[in-house]
Design a protein around this motif. Structure first.
Motif, PDB file in Angstrom:
ATOM      1  N   UNK A  50      -5.446   2.605  13.301  1.00 28.09           N
ATOM      2  CA  UNK A  50      -6.272   1.956  12.287  1.00 28.09           C
ATOM      3  C   UNK A  50      -5.595   1.938  10.922  1.00 28.09           C
ATOM      4  N   UNK A  51      -5.067   3.076  10.417  1.00 29.94           N
ATOM      5  CA  UNK A  51      -4.374   3.018   9.131  1.00 29.94           C
ATOM      6  C   UNK A  51      -3.225   2.007   9.107  1.00 29.94           C
ATOM      7  N   UNK A  52      -2.508   1.872  10.228  1.00 30.12           N
ATOM      8  CA  UNK A  52      -1.425   0.883  10.281  1.00 30.12           C
ATOM      9  C   UNK A  52      -1.994  -0.515  10.074  1.00 30.12           C
ATOM     10  N   UNK A  53      -3.041  -0.820  10.821  1.00 34.53           N
ATOM     11  CA  UNK A  53      -3.648  -2.150  10.770  1.00 34.53           C
ATOM     12  C   UNK A  53      -4.200  -2.439   9.380  1.00 34.53           C
ATOM     13  N   UNK A  54      -4.912  -1.486   8.796  1.00 31.56           N
ATOM     14  CA  UNK A  54      -5.476  -1.671   7.462  1.00 31.56           C
ATOM     15  C   UNK A  54      -4.371  -1.839   6.412  1.00 31.56           C
ATOM     16  N   UNK A  55      -3.317  -1.041   6.520  1.00 32.76           N
ATOM     17  CA  UNK A  55      -2.231  -1.114   5.545  1.00 32.76           C
ATOM     18  C   UNK A  55      -1.526  -2.467   5.600  1.00 32.76           C
ATOM     19  N   UNK A  56      -1.259  -2.962   6.810  1.00 34.91           N
ATOM     20  CA  UNK A  56      -0.631  -4.276   6.960  1.00 34.91           C
ATOM     21  C   UNK A  56      -1.546  -5.358   6.393  1.00 34.91           C
ATOM     22  N   UNK A  57      -2.848  -5.266   6.685  1.00 33.29           N
ATOM     23  CA  UNK A  57      -3.807  -6.253   6.173  1.00 33.29           C
ATOM     24  C   UNK A  57      -3.843  -6.232   4.654  1.00 33.29           C
ATOM     25  N   UNK A  58      -3.867  -5.021   4.078  1.00 31.85           N
ATOM     26  CA  UNK A  58      -3.886  -4.909   2.623  1.00 31.85           C
ATOM     27  C   UNK A  58      -2.661  -5.538   1.992  1.00 31.85           C
ATOM     28  N   UNK A  59      -1.506  -5.323   2.598  1.00 34.12           N
ATOM     29  CA  UNK A  59      -0.265  -5.882   2.060  1.00 34.12           C
ATOM     30  C   UNK A  59      -0.256  -7.407   2.163  1.00 34.12           C
ATOM     31  N   UNK A  60      -0.572  -7.942   3.354  1.00 31.15           N
ATOM     32  CA  UNK A  60      -0.493  -9.386   3.568  1.00 31.15           C
ATOM     33  C   UNK A  60      -1.516 -10.151   2.734  1.00 31.15           C
ATOM     34  N   UNK A  61      -2.758  -9.673   2.717  1.00 33.22           N
ATOM     35  CA  UNK A  61      -3.799 -10.373   1.969  1.00 33.22           C
ATOM     36  C   UNK A  61      -3.477 -10.372   0.473  1.00 33.22           C
ATOM     37  N   UNK A  62      -3.078  -9.232  -0.041  1.00 29.52           N
ATOM     38  CA  UNK A  62      -2.770  -9.131  -1.470  1.00 29.52           C
ATOM     39  C   UNK A  62      -1.551  -9.980  -1.816  1.00 29.52           C
ATOM     40  N   UNK A 187      -6.924   4.870  -6.670  1.00 28.47           N
ATOM     41  CA  UNK A 187      -8.162   4.640  -5.918  1.00 28.47           C
ATOM     42  C   UNK A 187      -7.994   5.056  -4.449  1.00 28.47           C
ATOM     43  N   UNK A 188      -6.793   4.854  -3.908  1.00 26.92           N
ATOM     44  CA  UNK A 188      -6.521   5.291  -2.528  1.00 26.92           C
ATOM     45  C   UNK A 188      -6.634   6.806  -2.416  1.00 26.92           C
ATOM     46  N   UNK A 189      -6.106   7.510  -3.414  1.00 26.36           N
ATOM     47  CA  UNK A 189      -6.202   8.976  -3.424  1.00 26.36           C
ATOM     48  C   UNK A 189      -7.664   9.407  -3.541  1.00 26.36           C
ATOM     49  N   UNK A 218      -5.612   0.589   3.217  1.00 26.46           N
ATOM     50  CA  UNK A 218      -5.714  -0.788   2.723  1.00 26.46           C
ATOM     51  C   UNK A 218      -5.257  -0.864   1.265  1.00 26.46           C
ATOM     52  N   UNK A 219      -5.732   0.068   0.440  1.00 27.53           N
ATOM     53  CA  UNK A 219      -5.369   0.085  -0.976  1.00 27.53           C
ATOM     54  C   UNK A 219      -3.883   0.373  -1.176  1.00 27.53           C
ATOM     55  N   UNK A 220      -3.335   1.248  -0.343  1.00 30.60           N
ATOM     56  CA  UNK A 220      -1.901   1.546  -0.440  1.00 30.60           C
ATOM     57  C   UNK A 220      -1.062   0.319  -0.071  1.00 30.60           C
ATOM     58  N   UNK A 221      -1.509  -0.393   0.983  1.00 38.89           N
ATOM     59  CA  UNK A 221      -0.814  -1.622   1.351  1.00 38.89           C
ATOM     60  C   UNK A 221      -0.899  -2.661   0.250  1.00 38.89           C
ATOM     61  N   UNK A 222      -2.075  -2.762  -0.381  1.00 34.65           N
ATOM     62  CA  UNK A 222      -2.254  -3.704  -1.486  1.00 34.65           C
ATOM     63  C   UNK A 222      -1.381  -3.310  -2.673  1.00 34.65           C
ATOM     64  N   UNK A 223      -1.320  -2.011  -2.973  1.00 35.89           N
ATOM     65  CA  UNK A 223      -0.483  -1.534  -4.081  1.00 35.89           C
ATOM     66  C   UNK A 223       0.981  -1.895  -3.841  1.00 35.89           C
ATOM     67  N   UNK A 224       1.423  -1.780  -2.588  1.00 34.46           N
ATOM     68  CA  UNK A 224       2.812  -2.107  -2.254  1.00 34.46           C
ATOM     69  C   UNK A 224       3.129  -3.561  -2.584  1.00 34.46           C
TER      70      UNK A 224
END
Length: 646
Positions: A50-62, A187-189, A218-224
């Motif tokens: 799940x964290x992998x999926x959320x992180x990828x989604x956060x990165x791509x959407x952002x 916010x992720x922390x 998700x937030x970490x992926x978005x931050x990236x």
């Protein structure tokens, strides 16, 4: 055009170009989905997909929103919402209707609370409903819902519908994008801290299903995406830099694999920082895969993964219904542990392929302004040809599902929750009894030598007299008077999953000094910590009764850890498993048999052999003993411990 392609296809100096890295990210996200759904009971940290999926989604959407803002100076929020709805809704509705129709006809025991399940999924708040009404994700029994996995679709959609507004605020008011990245990181922390604070070992649902507690990846992926945007990554780097990136990717992947095998979904460590660490590693891996100069995108991309990736949404939606319905029909999965999973996988892939071709693709291209015209054409036949006959199965399935949802009896949920109610009741009674046992622990230890002598004298004594309460125990469990008396003097510490919890009151009825630690969904890798904790507190008796292996396979290393932590002076009695509905039954029992040959202080209590041809001993899940089965289980355990008592 799907979301990944949208975020890849950019305009640069008036020319259309494609940024590499996104095929690899899609594969990485797909691997996360597979890890989460197909491996949680094979690999203890399978849920970490799940964290992998959320992180990828956060990165791509952002990244998509940043590109749109840079090109146009705005974000078309309405268009984004429409694309998301058109992408997600059609297949979700089909799965909900088809599954409900199937349950109406063939599995009415699963219809409990179906109306709530349907509407919460349709408005994407199912995860919050699961917090208060659902069962633990780590419990494969208790009438498992075919929709449990949809919790994270609700979470993801909640992120999708909030995120455009968040992005507008960040891009408009925080000119320096490093500041946006820093804010999202903070916010992720905060989300990770909230997970740690709200975590309860007795109920993981709040932190496991909660939108707020699952935001970190998700937030970490978005931050990236703010500091590592795809449009700014150069495909030309020197050989040393490329090598360093590839090595970092390899090392990161190794650490992710280690955590996957090392973190339990029911362990406090997971929620007290373990999942955050895994999320950080996932984001680092995303950064490497997304970079066009690294080799990881190429390594992760191949035709099969691309095919699988395009069908991943359908695979995700259909897999739980298929597995649960299949396992209700084929109750002895363990008899063919390789063939049955292959059949299940083939069915899932087959249905997903049909869904992709005849539902996802056509409805993605469909002009919904023509909905009413199309419906009229289905009944008039004008311009539709043979396609109008598709209306027949659609109307039929919808009607059956509607009938099942509206007529599901109010007590269906009560029947579904009968085992949960029993386990909850046993848990309270066991906790009360445990408190009494702990108070007498020191007295029992002092009297240990005296008890050994008494046990020796009682063995084979046919003139033992019982009081009224003891006579009831002897009758209920089919024990000899001497066995009842001996059991009263044997100290026992029981550690197990929901099976142990199911029989806990019976065990403590026969063994008054027994301390029982049972928990729904407990896995074998949780046992060493429990053993060490009880041992350090002086609450681990000389006889350790373990019943684990119901929820996943076990290894010799895991057994060895338990034996070593318990110590050579204690005897381990491990009850083997009766789980005909799971492929790992034979593997678990064979591993336990090997352990019995390896360790002198290790005995297998053969519950599987005794219960194999006794379907009347079990409830509807074919795994948890009913009242009669619990008594048979307790008798078996009692006679084995008495046999070894001295």
């Amino acid at each position: 055009m799907n979301e990944s392609q949208e975020s890849v296809q950019l305009l640069n100096d008036g020319k259309r170009r494609y940024i590499t890295g996104f095929d690899g990210l899609r594969v990485l996200a797909l691997l996360g989905v597979i890890l989460y759904h197909l491996m949680p009971y094979i690999v203890q940290g399978g849920y970490l997909g799940v964290p992998i999926f959320f992180a990828v989604s956060g990165y791509l959407i952002t990244d998509l929103f940043i590109q749109e803002w840079d090109r146009t100076g705005k974000i078309k929020i309405g268009s984004f919402f429409i694309r998301r709805i058109k992408r997600l809704y059609p297949t979700l509705i089909v799965v909900l209707l088809a599954s409900t129709a199937y349950m109406t006809l063939f599995a009415r025991n699963l219809l409990g609370q179906i109306r709530s399940v349907i509407w919460t999924n349709l408005v994407f708040v199912y995860n919050w409903w699961e917090v208060g009404h659902g069962q633990s994700y780590f419990d494969r029994y208790n009438g498992e819902s075919p929709f449990t996995h949809l919790w994270y679709l609700s979470v993801l959609v909640q992120y999708y519908f909030i995120w455009p507004f968040v992005m507008v605020i960040l891009l408009k008011f925080l000119k320096k994008r490093q500041r946006s990245a820093l804010l999202l990181f903070v916010l992720a922390i905060v989300s990770a801290i909230l997970m740690a604070v709200l975590f309860s070992p007795n109920n993981t649902n709040r932190v496991y299903y909660g939108t707020d507690t699952r935001m970190a990846p998700y937030l970490l992926g978005a931050a990236l995406s703010f500091v590592w945007p795809s449009t700014r990554l150069s495909s030309v780097v020197d050989r040393t830099t490329k090598t360093i990136m590839n090595v970092i990717g390899a090392v990161t992947l190794v650490f992710m694999i280690v955590l996957t095998f090392g973190l339990s979904g029911t362990s406090a460590l997971t929620y007290h920082g373990g999942m955050l660490i895994f999320s950080l590693l996932s984001v680092l891996m995303i950064a490497i895969v997304a970079h066009p100069a690294a080799s990881w995108d190429k390594w992760l991309t191949n035709p099969f993964f691309k095919w699988l990736g395009s069908r991943s949404y359908a695979i995700y939606l259909y897999q739980f219904p298929v597995m649960i319905f299949y396992e209700q029909i084929v109750t002895n999965i363990a008899k063919h542990p390789i063939l049955n999973p292959i059949i299940e996988t083939a069915i899932i892939l087959g249905i997903s392929e049909l869904s992709y071709r005849f539902i996802e693709i056509p409805l993605a291209k469909f002009d919904y302004k023509q909905t009413w015209t199309t419906i009229k054409s289905l009944f008039t036949g004008k311009g539709m040809g043979n396609k109008r006959f598709w209306a027949i199965p659609v109307v039929l399935v919808t009607a059956i599902a509607a009938f099942g949802a509206t007529t599901a009896p109010a007590n269906t949920a009560k029947k579904t929750d009968a085992l949960q109610s029993k386990l909850a009741k046993n848990n309270k009674e066991t906790d009360k009894k445990n408190a009494e046992v702990l108070k007498k622990q020191k007295e029992n230890q002092k009297a240990a030598e005296k008890h050994k002598a008494e046990v020796k004298a009682l063995k084979g004594n046919k003139k033992v007299k019982l009081n009224k309460k003891e006579k009831v125990v002897a009758k209920d469990y089919g024990l000899q008077p001497s066995e009842v008396k001996i059991a009263e003097k044997i100290p026992v510490t029981g550690i197990g999953d929901s099976i142990m919890l199911d029989v806990s009151t019976d065990i403590q009825q026969v063994f008054p000094s027994a301390y029982i630690s049972g928990k729904v969904g407990r896995q074998v890798w949780d046992a060493p910590d429990i053993v060490k904790s009880l041992k350090s507190q002086g609450n681990l008796s000389d006889n350790v009764l373990i019943n684990l292996g119901t929820n996943s396979p076990i290894t010799m290393q895991q057994i060895g850890d338990v034996v070593n932590d318990a110590g050579k002076n204690r005897h381990i009695y491990w009850v083997n498993v009766h789980v005909p509905t799971q492929a790992w039954e034979g593997s678990v029992n064979r591993t336990l048999a090997k352990a019995a040959k390896k360790y002198k202080n290790f005995t297998v209590i053969d519950w599987h052999d005794l219960s194999q041809n006794q379907p009347g001993w079990f409830g509807g899940d074919h795994v948890h003993p009913n009242e009669q089965g619990s008594k048979a289980f307790t008798k078996l355990v009692t006679q084995q411990l008495i046999k070894d008592a001295d």
